[in-house]
Design a protein around this motif. Structure first.
Motif, PDB file in Angstrom:
ATOM      1  N   GLY A 231      -7.688 -16.744  -1.705  1.00  0.00           N
ATOM      2  CA  GLY A 231      -7.895 -15.936  -0.511  1.00  0.00           C
ATOM      3  C   GLY A 231      -6.992 -14.724  -0.459  1.00  0.00           C
ATOM      4  N   TYR A 232      -7.323 -13.819   0.465  1.00  0.00           N
ATOM      5  CA  TYR A 232      -6.539 -12.597   0.650  1.00  0.00           C
ATOM      6  C   TYR A 232      -6.249 -12.402   2.133  1.00  0.00           C
ATOM      7  CZ  TYR A 232      -7.898 -11.287  -4.116  1.00  0.00           C
ATOM      8  OH  TYR A 232      -8.094 -11.259  -5.464  1.00  0.00           O
ATOM      9  N   SER A 233      -5.152 -11.722   2.420  1.00  0.00           N
ATOM     10  CA  SER A 233      -4.787 -11.390   3.793  1.00  0.00           C
ATOM     11  C   SER A 233      -4.230  -9.981   3.832  1.00  0.00           C
ATOM     12  CB  SER A 233      -3.745 -12.374   4.350  1.00  0.00           C
ATOM     13  OG  SER A 233      -4.232 -13.690   4.348  1.00  0.00           O
ATOM     14  N   ARG A 234      -4.373  -9.342   4.985  1.00  0.00           N
ATOM     15  CA  ARG A 234      -3.789  -8.012   5.203  1.00  0.00           C
ATOM     16  C   ARG A 234      -2.583  -8.161   6.121  1.00  0.00           C
ATOM     17  NH1 ARG A 234      -6.621  -3.820   9.121  1.00  0.00           N
ATOM     18  NH2 ARG A 234      -5.611  -5.259  10.570  1.00  0.00           N
ATOM     19  N   LEU A 235      -1.451  -7.658   5.673  1.00  0.00           N
ATOM     20  CA  LEU A 235      -0.224  -7.728   6.445  1.00  0.00           C
ATOM     21  C   LEU A 235       0.089  -6.359   7.027  1.00  0.00           C
ATOM     22  CD1 LEU A 235       2.480  -9.002   7.391  1.00  0.00           C
ATOM     23  CD2 LEU A 235       3.412  -8.439   5.128  1.00  0.00           C
ATOM     24  N   ASP A 236       0.185  -6.284   8.345  1.00  0.00           N
ATOM     25  CA  ASP A 236       0.593  -5.057   9.025  1.00  0.00           C
ATOM     26  C   ASP A 236       2.124  -4.988   8.997  1.00  0.00           C
ATOM     27  OD1 ASP A 236       1.322  -3.076  10.915  1.00  0.00           O
ATOM     28  OD2 ASP A 236      -0.601  -3.310  11.928  1.00  0.00           O
TER      29      ASP A 236
ATOM     30  N   MET B  94       0.836  -1.183   0.000  1.00  0.00           N
ATOM     31  CA  MET B  94       0.000   0.000   0.000  1.00  0.00           C
ATOM     32  C   MET B  94       0.881   1.246   0.000  1.00  0.00           C
ATOM     33  SD  MET B  94      -2.450  -2.032   0.047  1.00  0.00           S
ATOM     34  CE  MET B  94      -3.765  -0.871  -0.140  1.00  0.00           C
ATOM     35  N   ASN B  95       0.338   2.358  -0.508  1.00  0.00           N
ATOM     36  CA  ASN B  95       1.142   3.561  -0.695  1.00  0.00           C
ATOM     37  C   ASN B  95       1.636   4.181   0.602  1.00  0.00           C
ATOM     38  OD1 ASN B  95       0.658   3.271  -3.406  1.00  0.00           O
ATOM     39  ND2 ASN B  95      -1.063   4.687  -3.446  1.00  0.00           N
ATOM     40  N   ASP B  96       0.892   3.990   1.700  1.00  0.00           N
ATOM     41  CA  ASP B  96       1.305   4.620   2.944  1.00  0.00           C
ATOM     42  C   ASP B  96       2.377   3.829   3.678  1.00  0.00           C
ATOM     43  OD1 ASP B  96      -0.118   2.465   3.773  1.00  0.00           O
ATOM     44  OD2 ASP B  96      -1.630   3.574   4.907  1.00  0.00           O
ATOM     45  N   GLY B  97       2.716   2.636   3.199  1.00  0.00           N
ATOM     46  CA  GLY B  97       3.773   1.854   3.816  1.00  0.00           C
ATOM     47  C   GLY B  97       3.386   1.197   5.121  1.00  0.00           C
ATOM     48  N   LYS B  98       2.094   1.174   5.467  1.00  0.00           N
ATOM     49  CA  LYS B  98       1.664   0.597   6.735  1.00  0.00           C
ATOM     50  C   LYS B  98       1.083  -0.807   6.564  1.00  0.00           C
ATOM     51  CE  LYS B  98       0.694   5.085   8.825  1.00  0.00           C
ATOM     52  NZ  LYS B  98      -0.344   5.955   9.447  1.00  0.00           N
ATOM     53  N   TYR B  99       0.481  -1.062   5.409  1.00  0.00           N
ATOM     54  CA  TYR B  99      -0.155  -2.359   5.178  1.00  0.00           C
ATOM     55  C   TYR B  99       0.241  -2.888   3.801  1.00  0.00           C
ATOM     56  CZ  TYR B  99      -3.218  -1.081   9.078  1.00  0.00           C
ATOM     57  OH  TYR B  99      -3.712  -0.706  10.307  1.00  0.00           O
ATOM     58  N   ALA B 100       0.105  -4.206   3.667  1.00  0.00           N
ATOM     59  CA  ALA B 100       0.273  -4.867   2.371  1.00  0.00           C
ATOM     60  C   ALA B 100      -0.860  -5.874   2.222  1.00  0.00           C
ATOM     61  CB  ALA B 100       1.625  -5.565   2.274  1.00  0.00           C
ATOM     62  N   ILE B 101      -1.307  -6.072   0.993  1.00  0.00           N
ATOM     63  CA  ILE B 101      -2.338  -7.056   0.710  1.00  0.00           C
ATOM     64  C   ILE B 101      -1.685  -8.259   0.034  1.00  0.00           C
ATOM     65  CG2 ILE B 101      -4.494  -7.530  -0.486  1.00  0.00           C
ATOM     66  CD1 ILE B 101      -4.710  -5.534   1.794  1.00  0.00           C
ATOM     67  N   ILE B 102      -1.918  -9.441   0.592  1.00  0.00           N
ATOM     68  CA  ILE B 102      -1.328 -10.673   0.072  1.00  0.00           C
ATOM     69  C   ILE B 102      -2.427 -11.488  -0.602  1.00  0.00           C
ATOM     70  CG2 ILE B 102      -0.124 -12.798   0.681  1.00  0.00           C
ATOM     71  CD1 ILE B 102       0.939 -11.368   3.148  1.00  0.00           C
ATOM     72  N   GLY B 103      -2.192 -11.872  -1.841  1.00  0.00           N
ATOM     73  CA  GLY B 103      -3.122 -12.748  -2.556  1.00  0.00           C
ATOM     74  C   GLY B 103      -2.612 -14.180  -2.537  1.00  0.00           C
ATOM     75  N   ASP B 104      -3.413 -15.112  -2.006  1.00  0.00           N
ATOM     76  CA  ASP B 104      -3.039 -16.527  -1.939  1.00  0.00           C
ATOM     77  C   ASP B 104      -3.549 -17.247  -3.192  1.00  0.00           C
ATOM     78  OD1 ASP B 104      -2.020 -16.048   0.597  1.00  0.00           O
ATOM     79  OD2 ASP B 104      -3.975 -16.389   1.539  1.00  0.00           O
ATOM     80  N   GLU B 105      -2.651 -17.983  -3.836  1.00  0.00           N
ATOM     81  CA  GLU B 105      -3.008 -18.689  -5.067  1.00  0.00           C
ATOM     82  C   GLU B 105      -2.678 -20.171  -4.940  1.00  0.00           C
ATOM     83  OE1 GLU B 105      -0.870 -16.776  -8.173  1.00  0.00           O
ATOM     84  OE2 GLU B 105      -2.183 -15.029  -8.259  1.00  0.00           O
ATOM     85  N   ASP B 106      -3.418 -20.960  -5.704  1.00  0.00           N
ATOM     86  CA  ASP B 106      -3.112 -22.387  -5.734  1.00  0.00           C
ATOM     87  C   ASP B 106      -2.121 -22.670  -6.859  1.00  0.00           C
ATOM     88  OD1 ASP B 106      -4.552 -22.249  -8.089  1.00  0.00           O
ATOM     89  OD2 ASP B 106      -6.358 -23.206  -7.269  1.00  0.00           O
ATOM     90  N   SER B 107      -1.868 -23.944  -7.115  1.00  0.00           N
ATOM     91  CA  SER B 107      -0.868 -24.324  -8.121  1.00  0.00           C
ATOM     92  C   SER B 107      -1.274 -23.917  -9.532  1.00  0.00           C
ATOM     93  CB  SER B 107      -0.623 -25.836  -8.077  1.00  0.00           C
ATOM     94  OG  SER B 107      -1.845 -26.529  -8.269  1.00  0.00           O
ATOM     95  N   ASN B 108      -2.559 -23.672  -9.740  1.00  0.00           N
ATOM     96  CA  ASN B 108      -3.044 -23.252 -11.059  1.00  0.00           C
ATOM     97  C   ASN B 108      -3.225 -21.740 -11.170  1.00  0.00           C
ATOM     98  OD1 ASN B 108      -3.219 -25.955 -12.005  1.00  0.00           O
ATOM     99  ND2 ASN B 108      -5.201 -26.195 -10.953  1.00  0.00           N
ATOM    100  N   SER B 109      -2.625 -21.017 -10.235  1.00  0.00           N
ATOM    101  CA  SER B 109      -2.684 -19.546 -10.205  1.00  0.00           C
ATOM    102  C   SER B 109      -4.093 -19.014  -9.987  1.00  0.00           C
ATOM    103  CB  SER B 109      -2.095 -18.953 -11.496  1.00  0.00           C
ATOM    104  OG  SER B 109      -0.743 -19.309 -11.627  1.00  0.00           O
ATOM    105  N   ASN B 110      -4.937 -19.812  -9.358  1.00  0.00           N
ATOM    106  CA  ASN B 110      -6.269 -19.346  -8.996  1.00  0.00           C
ATOM    107  C   ASN B 110      -6.219 -18.724  -7.603  1.00  0.00           C
ATOM    108  OD1 ASN B 110      -7.544 -20.363 -11.365  1.00  0.00           O
ATOM    109  ND2 ASN B 110      -7.511 -22.420 -10.462  1.00  0.00           N
ATOM    110  N   THR B 111      -6.799 -17.551  -7.454  1.00  0.00           N
ATOM    111  CA  THR B 111      -6.805 -16.885  -6.161  1.00  0.00           C
ATOM    112  C   THR B 111      -7.742 -17.607  -5.208  1.00  0.00           C
ATOM    113  OG1 THR B 111      -6.377 -14.757  -7.223  1.00  0.00           O
ATOM    114  CG2 THR B 111      -7.209 -14.712  -4.965  1.00  0.00           C
TER     115      THR B 111
END
Length: 476
Positions: free
Chosen positions: A20-25, A1-18
């Motif tokens: 789930g998502y997570s927020r990283l502090d 994220m632009n403010d440098g406080k959070y990041a969004i992580i996209g979880d994918e399987d072996s076929n590059s299908n999303t």
């Protein structure tokens, strides 16, 4: 994220299908699962302030707050089957909808949508020969590029009053798209190439539609147009040039080394354009590479990744973020944050301190205001007391002066009475000692207002008094 406080992580399987998502502090390292669409057809975007995500769900636009995970839904009043693209304004209040009737990638109608009222405030249907359109940063102007009868033009439409201004593209060069640089009023107009090459001739236009060439008219490929600086590749070796988006002029040239085997050499650049970032790789190690755009000097920092990374600046260029897969476990993701060690001016440091310590700054500001108000109050009270004391002293002095004057006047009267009494006593004594009658000098009666005094005690007498009111002797 632009403010440098959070990041969004996209979880994918072996076929590059999303999956789930997570927020990283990025401050605490805490990872929190968040509910976002998993469909490949749903593109998720981020607002320029880095605080919200948004996406289209049918005829609705959904905003997602990264901090508290709250959602806000806006109804766009469009058909679910209608194909369109959209762009959110910098202030987050206006949405520009580009409707594509034939699903061929060319807009046929442009609508300006107010997210506060959830209503369309302006519509424009593209005419024959009009290929591409975009809005200004403030959402008050619509720019439409057209190519018709071998004439290349930029139409500037004022949205509030509907007035139109036409600007000619230099050389009537045929173009294929028009876009706007993020956080800027600079427009980029890309020239069309008939030979299918990736490099194009670019033009820029300002808020009023005034047009000029970019990079002196050289054929380039702009791959980063997010801010005041543009990154583009040029020449057969795909060297990187840094372009000032306001003037369109080249300000730096970065030669690509032989060991940089990737076609994309620069992944990010500092706000002032002095430092460029790239991921460097070799047979043994991978590293973050910092490149000084002024002299080409390079500096590498080794990382633990077995793949080439794409580092980026965070938090006003003060930090560098790198994400890479664990060499021993492909299911583990590492996110490392480094200090950039870029030198800043004292003013920038002060601004950064205020941003990082906002509660302290606000508290200190309130305390300073209270201290100033208290100081003013103390000064006013002291001045008021001093003025009151001076007034009291002046009044006391005036009363004392009045009393002193009264005493002097009374003392003078008493001395006058005493002198008169002495004179009368002397006269009586002289008359008694001589035994001769006094010679009477005839005089005319004269009216006198002078007071009479008792010849024995000197007490003032009224004209009609026959006896002295103090000693009782008869008045002669």
């Amino acid at each position: 994220m632009n403010d440098g406080k959070y990041a969004i992580i996209g979880d994918e399987d072996s076929n590059s299908n999303t999956i789930g998502y997570s927020r990283l502090d990025l401050t605490t390292g805490e990872v929190t699962p968040i509910s976002l669409p998993k469909s490949k057809s749903c593109n998720i975007y981020i607002t320029l302030d880095g605080k919200r995500l948004y996406w289209r769900d049918g005829n609705k636009l959904i905003f997602f707050s990264i901090k508290d995970q709250q959602r806000t839904v806006h109804s766009l009043h469009i058909k679910k089957s209608e194909f369109l693209t959209f762009r959110l304004s910098e202030d987050g209040n206006t949405l520009t909808l580009y409707r594509d009737r034939d699903n061929d990638g060319k807009a046929t109608k442009v609508d300006v949508f107010d997210l506060k009222s959830d209503e369309i405030t302006f519509s424009y249907s593209l005419k024959k020969g009009e290929i591409s359109a975009t809005t200004s940063k403030d959402g008050k102007r619509l720019y439409v590029y057209s190519y018709r009868k071998k004439k290349s033009q930029l139409k500037v439409i004022d949205i509030p009053d509907g007035s139109t201004l036409i600007k000619e593209i230099p050389g009537n060069t045929k173009c294929d798209s028009i876009s706007r640089v993020s956080r800027s009023d600079t427009l980029l107009i890309r020239g069309a190439n008939s030979d299918g090459e990736d490099h194009h001739t670019f033009f820029k236009a300002d808020y009023d539609g005034n047009i000029d060439t970019v990079a002196d008219g050289s054929k380039i490929w702009i791959y980063d147009a997010r801010g005041a600086l543009l990154l583009a590749q040029i020449g057969e070796n795909d060297d990187t040039i840094v372009i000032d988006s306001q003037t369109g002029k080249q300000i730096s040239y970065i030669n690509r080394n032989d060991d940089e085997d990737s076609w994309l050499s620069i992944s990010d650049i500092s706000r002032n354009g002095d430092i460029a970032l790239t991921g460097a790789s070799s047979e043994k190690t991978n590293a973050i590479r910092l490149v000084d755009t002024r002299n080409g000097q390079r500096c590498d920092y080794k990382i633990k990744s077995n793949h080439r990374c794409r580092p980026c600046f965070l938090d006003n260029d003060r930090k560098i973020a790198v994400d890479y897969t664990d060499p021993k476990d492909s299911k583990k993701l590492h996110v490392d944050i480094y200090k950039s060690n870029i030198h800043y001016s004292p003013i920038e440091k002060l601004i950064f301190f205020a941003q990082d310590n906002m509660p302290i700054v606000i508290g200190g500001g309130i305390a300073a205001v209270l201290i100033i108000i208290g100081g003013i109050a103390v000064v006013c009270i002291r001045r008021k007391k001093r003025d009151a004391a001076q007034t009291s002293i002046a009044g006391t002095a005036s009363k004392a002066k009045t009393r002193k004057g009264s005493r002097r006047k009374k003392h003078a009267q008493q001395e006058q009475i005493a002198q008169q009494s002495s004179a009368d006593s002397a006269f009586d004594t002289q008359w008694q000692s001589s035994g001769e009658p006094l010679t009477v000098i005839p005089q005319q009666p004269v009216a006198s207002s002078a007071p009479k005094f008792c010849r024995h005690c000197g007490t003032p007498l009224v004209p009609e008094a026959k006896f002295c009111p103090k000693c009782g002797h008869p008045v002669e």
